[in-house]
Design a protein around this motif. Structure first.
Motif, PDB file in Angstrom:
ATOM      1  N   GLY A 195       0.797  -1.227   0.000  1.00 39.94           N
ATOM      2  CA  GLY A 195       0.000   0.000   0.000  1.00 39.94           C
ATOM      3  C   GLY A 195       0.825   1.270   0.000  1.00 39.94           C
ATOM      4  O   GLY A 195       0.511   2.234  -0.735  1.00 39.94           O
ATOM      5  N   LYS A 196       1.866   1.300   0.816  1.00 44.37           N
ATOM      6  CA  LYS A 196       2.706   2.510   0.910  1.00 44.37           C
ATOM      7  C   LYS A 196       3.360   2.865  -0.420  1.00 44.37           C
ATOM      8  O   LYS A 196       3.170   3.971  -0.935  1.00 44.37           O
ATOM      9  CB  LYS A 196       3.758   2.327   2.005  1.00 44.37           C
ATOM     10  N   PRO A 197       4.188   1.966  -0.990  1.00 44.40           N
ATOM     11  CA  PRO A 197       4.842   2.335  -2.258  1.00 44.40           C
ATOM     12  C   PRO A 197       3.834   2.577  -3.381  1.00 44.40           C
ATOM     13  O   PRO A 197       4.017   3.487  -4.194  1.00 44.40           O
ATOM     14  CB  PRO A 197       5.748   1.134  -2.566  1.00 44.40           C
TER      15      PRO A 197
ATOM     16  N   GLY B 287      11.292   3.390  -5.263  1.00 38.83           N
ATOM     17  CA  GLY B 287      12.218   2.959  -4.211  1.00 38.83           C
ATOM     18  C   GLY B 287      11.963   3.689  -2.904  1.00 38.83           C
ATOM     19  O   GLY B 287      11.908   3.068  -1.827  1.00 38.83           O
ATOM     20  N   VAL B 288      11.786   5.008  -2.981  1.00 38.28           N
ATOM     21  CA  VAL B 288      11.500   5.797  -1.782  1.00 38.28           C
ATOM     22  C   VAL B 288      10.132   5.420  -1.213  1.00 38.28           C
ATOM     23  O   VAL B 288       9.923   5.439   0.001  1.00 38.28           O
ATOM     24  CB  VAL B 288      11.563   7.309  -2.098  1.00 38.28           C
TER      25      VAL B 288
ATOM     26  N   ILE C  69      11.055  -4.337   7.836  1.00 40.93           N
ATOM     27  CA  ILE C  69      12.302  -4.930   7.340  1.00 40.93           C
ATOM     28  C   ILE C  69      12.188  -5.235   5.851  1.00 40.93           C
ATOM     29  O   ILE C  69      13.088  -4.921   5.058  1.00 40.93           O
ATOM     30  CB  ILE C  69      12.646  -6.212   8.132  1.00 40.93           C
ATOM     31  N   THR C  70      11.063  -5.833   5.457  1.00 43.78           N
ATOM     32  CA  THR C  70      10.837  -6.188   4.049  1.00 43.78           C
ATOM     33  C   THR C  70      10.825  -4.941   3.167  1.00 43.78           C
ATOM     34  O   THR C  70      11.504  -4.889   2.132  1.00 43.78           O
ATOM     35  CB  THR C  70       9.498  -6.944   3.894  1.00 43.78           C
ATOM     36  N   ALA C  71      10.062  -3.931   3.581  1.00 47.33           N
ATOM     37  CA  ALA C  71       9.976  -2.692   2.800  1.00 47.33           C
ATOM     38  C   ALA C  71      11.338  -2.010   2.717  1.00 47.33           C
ATOM     39  O   ALA C  71      11.715  -1.484   1.657  1.00 47.33           O
ATOM     40  CB  ALA C  71       8.946  -1.754   3.430  1.00 47.33           C
ATOM     41  N   GLY C  72      12.079  -2.025   3.825  1.00 46.94           N
ATOM     42  CA  GLY C  72      13.400  -1.403   3.857  1.00 46.94           C
ATOM     43  C   GLY C  72      14.379  -2.071   2.909  1.00 46.94           C
ATOM     44  O   GLY C  72      15.119  -1.397   2.179  1.00 46.94           O
ATOM     45  N   ILE C  73      14.385  -3.404   2.907  1.00 44.62           N
ATOM     46  CA  ILE C  73      15.296  -4.153   2.029  1.00 44.62           C
ATOM     47  C   ILE C  73      14.950  -3.917   0.557  1.00 44.62           C
ATOM     48  O   ILE C  73      15.835  -3.660  -0.271  1.00 44.62           O
ATOM     49  CB  ILE C  73      15.249  -5.665   2.357  1.00 44.62           C
ATOM     50  N   ILE C  74      13.662  -4.016   0.222  1.00 49.50           N
ATOM     51  CA  ILE C  74      13.244  -3.802  -1.173  1.00 49.50           C
ATOM     52  C   ILE C  74      13.571  -2.375  -1.612  1.00 49.50           C
ATOM     53  O   ILE C  74      14.089  -2.149  -2.712  1.00 49.50           O
ATOM     54  CB  ILE C  74      11.733  -4.081  -1.337  1.00 49.50           C
ATOM     55  N   GLY C  75      13.260  -1.405  -0.736  1.00 48.60           N
ATOM     56  CA  GLY C  75      13.547  -0.006  -1.068  1.00 48.60           C
ATOM     57  C   GLY C  75      15.026   0.230  -1.287  1.00 48.60           C
ATOM     58  O   GLY C  75      15.419   0.916  -2.249  1.00 48.60           O
ATOM     59  N   TYR C  76      15.856  -0.341  -0.412  1.00 50.19           N
ATOM     60  CA  TYR C  76      17.310  -0.192  -0.546  1.00 50.19           C
ATOM     61  C   TYR C  76      17.801  -0.793  -1.864  1.00 50.19           C
ATOM     62  O   TYR C  76      18.587  -0.163  -2.589  1.00 50.19           O
ATOM     63  CB  TYR C  76      18.001  -0.859   0.642  1.00 50.19           C
TER      64      TYR C  76
END
Length: 381
Positions: free
Chosen positions: A292-294, A323-324, A361-368
């Motif tokens: 939902g966020k991205p 990404g952001v 954690i999941t969102a952070g890894i994918i975004g990175y």
């Protein structure tokens, strides 16, 4: 594009603070599931003045965090990215999508159930964690992307504050609320009279917090109100607002937020913890933050640019915004904060926290990974 000294200071403290949050969360979870589990969890529930240590951190110290957010928001409105409607419209529109779509996805699974009050959980973004992850990319990150993420997260927090004030006020004692607002009014008068000393504002802030706390409205709202009562002046280094904001950066990043993270992640994880991930509440949180966020941030920003309401900064590409958008899905401290307000059941709160941690954690890894792939090395600062 030039960054102000105070913005750089804010960005750097949030960057370091985000990495510290990650470290203390791991430590807290480890201790909560170690041989000293019972005494460690009991420590945070120790009674002080009729409330637990965790309660005082959540209701008192977090008001200071919201004070800093309010001061940063005030500066952004008067002198920063949000002072120019053309620049502000891009992160504002993205932020609107970033809270509407996650909430809608959560309600898709939870509407009409006892857990629908958790719709605010996937709305929020943890500024420190998101900036901490972005900082790992070093000089790949353009200044405009730093500003976009920071403005997006600050607006997200403003929306979260409004949501907390409106939807998570369970009982309202009007007499105390009116007294709190009366104190706020007095502080505004002091501002208009050009009283620059911090002492009356801080003392008034404590009194306002007391009445707000006893009104039923969450006391952390006091921090934001106090921020807008403190004189901004011309925003230079001698202004009252600047002095306080400068002072608060490190205590908030290195003491208050880590304490909040430690106290609220002292979770005893049972052998069947994964079963809770299949419940509607957890599914709503996981999908709200990671999808939902991205989706909301990108879709609203892209549509806004398409119809001329905003525009993508020249040195960015739409894949950078995706990404952001994933970094925006790092809800962590703010999502946990709303969880505590939304639910009373301890088991439900703990399962929600686990879902938040996994989603963040999941969102952070994918975004990175997306940003590492889409950003060119050695971006100009």
């Amino acid at each position: 594009m030039n960054l102000s000294k105070l913005f750089k200071e804010f960005y750097e403290s949030e960057k370091a603070g985000g990495l510290i949050l990650l470290f203390v969360t791991i430590i807290s979870l480890a201790l909560a599931n170690s041989p000293i589990q019972s005494s460690y969890i009991s420590f945070w529930q120790y009674d002080m003045g009729g409330h637990s240590i965790t309660h005082w951190i959540n209701d008192a110290l977090m008001a200071v965090f919201f004070l800093l957010i309010g001061l940063e928001l005030e500066r952004e409105i008067y002198k920063g990215e949000l002072s120019d409607i053309k620049n502000a419209s891009f992160p504002i529109i993205g932020a609107i999508g970033g809270f509407l779509i996650p909430a809608a996805i959560f309600l898709l699974f939870n509407y009409g159930t006892a857990t629908q009050a958790g719709a605010g959980i996937p709305m929020a973004t943890d500024i420190a964690f998101a900036i901490g992850i972005l900082s790992l990319l070093g000089n790949r990150v353009p200044v405009s992307l730093k500003i976009f993420l920071t403005a997006l997260a600050v607006i997200d927090d403003l929306i979260a504050i409004i949501v907390i004030a409106i939807f998570y006020t369970k009982t309202l004692v009007w007499s105390n609320l009116l007294l709190a607002l009366a104190v706020f009014g007095i502080l505004l008068i002091l501002n208009r009279l050009k009283v620059k000393s911090l002492i009356p504002y801080l003392l008034g802030g404590v009194v306002m917090w007391f009445f707000m706390y006893n009104s039923g409205v969450h006391a952390t709202i006091t921090g934001v109100l106090l921020a807008f009562a403190i004189p901004f002046g011309n925003g230079d280094k001698k202004s009252t607002s600047y002095v306080l904001q400068h002072f608060l950066h490190k205590p908030v990043a290195f003491i208050i937020l880590p304490l909040f993270a430690i106290a609220n992640t002292s979770i005893a994880i049972g052998a069947d913890w994964q079963n809770g991930l299949g419940e509607a509440n957890s599914i709503g949180i996981l999908t709200g933050l990671t999808i939902g966020k991205p989706l909301g941030i990108f879709a609203f920003a892209f549509t806004g640019a398409l119809i001329g309401l905003c525009k993508l900064p020249k040195d960015l590409k739409w894949k950078n915004i995706i990404g952001v958008g994933f970094l925006g899905g790092i809800g962590f401290t703010m999502s946990i904060f709303i969880t505590i307000l939304a639910y009373d059941d301890v088991a439900l709160i703990n399962s929600s926290k686990i879902a938040i941690i996994l989603a963040s954690i999941t969102a952070g890894i994918i975004g990175y990974m997306l940003l590492k792939w889409t950003l060119k090395p050695n971006a100009q600062e």
